[in-house]
Design an enzyme around this catalytic site. Structure first.
Site, PDB file in Angstrom:
ATOM      1  N   TYR A 167       0.823  -1.206   0.000  1.00 25.43           N
ATOM      2  CA  TYR A 167       0.000   0.000   0.000  1.00 25.43           C
ATOM      3  C   TYR A 167       0.859   1.259   0.000  1.00 25.43           C
ATOM      4  O   TYR A 167       0.574   2.233  -0.694  1.00 25.43           O
ATOM      5  CB  TYR A 167      -0.949  -0.001   1.205  1.00 25.43           C
ATOM      6  CG  TYR A 167      -1.763   1.263   1.324  1.00 25.43           C
ATOM      7  CD1 TYR A 167      -2.870   1.468   0.508  1.00 25.43           C
ATOM      8  CD2 TYR A 167      -1.415   2.259   2.231  1.00 25.43           C
ATOM      9  CE1 TYR A 167      -3.618   2.637   0.596  1.00 25.43           C
ATOM     10  CE2 TYR A 167      -2.151   3.423   2.335  1.00 25.43           C
ATOM     11  CZ  TYR A 167      -3.257   3.608   1.514  1.00 25.43           C
ATOM     12  OH  TYR A 167      -3.977   4.776   1.601  1.00 25.43           O
ATOM     13  N   GLU A 168       1.932   1.239   0.778  1.00 25.68           N
ATOM     14  CA  GLU A 168       2.809   2.401   0.898  1.00 25.68           C
ATOM     15  C   GLU A 168       3.854   2.475  -0.220  1.00 25.68           C
ATOM     16  O   GLU A 168       4.717   3.340  -0.194  1.00 25.68           O
ATOM     17  CB  GLU A 168       3.503   2.400   2.267  1.00 25.68           C
ATOM     18  CG  GLU A 168       2.541   2.635   3.405  1.00 25.68           C
ATOM     19  CD  GLU A 168       3.213   2.672   4.768  1.00 25.68           C
ATOM     20  OE1 GLU A 168       4.342   2.141   4.912  1.00 25.68           O
ATOM     21  OE2 GLU A 168       2.600   3.218   5.700  1.00 25.68           O
ATOM     22  N   GLU A 195       4.178   2.257  15.300  1.00 23.37           N
ATOM     23  CA  GLU A 195       5.047   2.068  14.136  1.00 23.37           C
ATOM     24  C   GLU A 195       4.226   1.768  12.892  1.00 23.37           C
ATOM     25  O   GLU A 195       4.465   2.338  11.837  1.00 23.37           O
ATOM     26  CB  GLU A 195       6.040   0.926  14.408  1.00 23.37           C
ATOM     27  CG  GLU A 195       6.949   0.607  13.240  1.00 23.37           C
ATOM     28  CD  GLU A 195       7.927   1.721  12.899  1.00 23.37           C
ATOM     29  OE1 GLU A 195       8.408   1.737  11.748  1.00 23.37           O
ATOM     30  OE2 GLU A 195       8.218   2.583  13.748  1.00 23.37           O
ATOM     31  N   TYR A 233      -2.470  -1.192  10.041  1.00 23.64           N
ATOM     32  CA  TYR A 233      -2.995  -1.602   8.733  1.00 23.64           C
ATOM     33  C   TYR A 233      -4.328  -2.310   8.932  1.00 23.64           C
ATOM     34  O   TYR A 233      -4.466  -3.139   9.830  1.00 23.64           O
ATOM     35  CB  TYR A 233      -2.017  -2.540   8.020  1.00 23.64           C
ATOM     36  CG  TYR A 233      -2.522  -2.979   6.671  1.00 23.64           C
ATOM     37  CD1 TYR A 233      -2.458  -2.122   5.578  1.00 23.64           C
ATOM     38  CD2 TYR A 233      -3.090  -4.224   6.494  1.00 23.64           C
ATOM     39  CE1 TYR A 233      -2.943  -2.510   4.334  1.00 23.64           C
ATOM     40  CE2 TYR A 233      -3.584  -4.627   5.261  1.00 23.64           C
ATOM     41  CZ  TYR A 233      -3.499  -3.761   4.183  1.00 23.64           C
ATOM     42  OH  TYR A 233      -3.986  -4.134   2.962  1.00 23.64           O
ATOM     43  N   VAL A 234      -5.272  -1.953   8.070  1.00 19.93           N
ATOM     44  CA  VAL A 234      -6.583  -2.599   8.037  1.00 19.93           C
ATOM     45  C   VAL A 234      -6.821  -3.039   6.597  1.00 19.93           C
ATOM     46  O   VAL A 234      -6.599  -2.268   5.658  1.00 19.93           O
ATOM     47  CB  VAL A 234      -7.700  -1.634   8.506  1.00 19.93           C
ATOM     48  CG1 VAL A 234      -9.081  -2.268   8.366  1.00 19.93           C
ATOM     49  CG2 VAL A 234      -7.455  -1.206   9.957  1.00 19.93           C
ATOM     50  N   GLY A 284     -13.631   1.476   6.839  1.00 19.72           N
ATOM     51  CA  GLY A 284     -14.945   2.112   6.945  1.00 19.72           C
ATOM     52  C   GLY A 284     -15.864   1.400   7.922  1.00 19.72           C
ATOM     53  O   GLY A 284     -17.026   1.775   8.064  1.00 19.72           O
ATOM     54  N   GLY A 343     -10.057   0.550  12.251  1.00 24.99           N
ATOM     55  CA  GLY A 343      -8.914   1.419  12.530  1.00 24.99           C
ATOM     56  C   GLY A 343      -9.142   2.264  13.766  1.00 24.99           C
ATOM     57  O   GLY A 343      -8.251   2.425  14.600  1.00 24.99           O
ATOM     58  N   ASN A 395      -0.602  10.314   1.877  1.00 23.59           N
ATOM     59  CA  ASN A 395      -1.712   9.452   2.298  1.00 23.59           C
ATOM     60  C   ASN A 395      -2.847  10.303   2.900  1.00 23.59           C
ATOM     61  O   ASN A 395      -3.105  10.259   4.105  1.00 23.59           O
ATOM     62  CB  ASN A 395      -1.216   8.400   3.282  1.00 23.59           C
ATOM     63  CG  ASN A 395      -2.220   7.300   3.513  1.00 23.59           C
ATOM     64  OD1 ASN A 395      -3.380   7.395   3.128  1.00 23.59           O
ATOM     65  ND2 ASN A 395      -1.763   6.243   4.165  1.00 23.59           N
ATOM     66  N   TYR A 449      -6.945  10.643  10.762  1.00 23.23           N
ATOM     67  CA  TYR A 449      -6.246  10.998  11.994  1.00 23.23           C
ATOM     68  C   TYR A 449      -6.709  12.350  12.529  1.00 23.23           C
ATOM     69  O   TYR A 449      -6.887  12.522  13.737  1.00 23.23           O
ATOM     70  CB  TYR A 449      -4.729  10.987  11.790  1.00 23.23           C
ATOM     71  CG  TYR A 449      -4.175   9.625  11.429  1.00 23.23           C
ATOM     72  CD1 TYR A 449      -4.717   8.453  11.965  1.00 23.23           C
ATOM     73  CD2 TYR A 449      -3.119   9.499  10.552  1.00 23.23           C
ATOM     74  CE1 TYR A 449      -4.210   7.207  11.637  1.00 23.23           C
ATOM     75  CE2 TYR A 449      -2.596   8.248  10.223  1.00 23.23           C
ATOM     76  CZ  TYR A 449      -3.152   7.114  10.771  1.00 23.23           C
ATOM     77  OH  TYR A 449      -2.646   5.884  10.442  1.00 23.23           O
TER      78      TYR A 449
END
Length: 177
Positions: free
Chosen positions: A42-43, A100, A103-104, A110, A114, A141, A148
């Protein structure tokens, strides 16, 4: 750390909304590594993952554990994780909790998974008298940044992360004054 969490209730052995947050165990190393690899994909950092199950077993569950893991389950299936460790604030003279990785799985996003992980981490921070709960997020992101901010996190705009690793770490360690 066998507490279970839901969005609104944090107590031992309570489950609602089908979300369970549990402590990771040594038998979860394969699952943890899978989540790490999915996060790296993903990253756009998949090529940087060199972690193995045996390394995770040693560093997370060995005689000297360097970090801890919580696993999120939705309807009985593992759908996410958070890996964290403690640091220290000299200004506060208190420990801090540093997240650190979180991840979901895409199919569980939704569904408050998370948020449940972050709520549990906040509780862990308070249970351990931490003065801070911090993490980093990639600047591109935006969905994560927006999430957040929605839970009250504040970006530390004036701070930048610095890193020494690989050959540069070895070179620094071997420098003469």
């Amino acid at each position: 750390m066998n507490n279970r969490i839901t969005e609104n209730v944090v107590t031992d052995n309570v489950v609602t909304d089908n979300i369970i947050i549990r402590a990771g165990t040594e038998s979860d190393c394969d699952l943890i590594l899978d989540f790490i690899n999915k996060l790296a994909e993903y990253e756009k950092l998949a090529s940087e993952v060199v972690a193995t199950q045996s390394q995770l077993k040693k560093t997370l569950f060995g005689s000297k554990a360097y970090a801890e893991v919580i696993i999120a389950e939705l309807a009985g299936n593992p759908v996410g994780f958070a890996l964290y460790f403690y640091n220290y604030s000299t200004f506060l003279a208190k420990p801090g909790l540093y997240l650190e990785d979180l991840y979901v799985l895409p199919e569980a996003r939704g569904k408050k998974v998370g948020k449940a992980l972050l709520i549990r981490l906040a509780k862990i921070a308070l249970e351990n008298d931490c003065g801070r709960f911090e993490w980093s997020v990639l600047d591109w992101n935006q969905p994560a940044i927006d999430f957040y901010r929605s839970i009250g996190a504040i970006g530390m705009e004036e701070w930048t992360v610095q890193r020494v690793d690989g050959d540069a770490l070895s070179e620094l360690a071997n420098k003469k004054l």
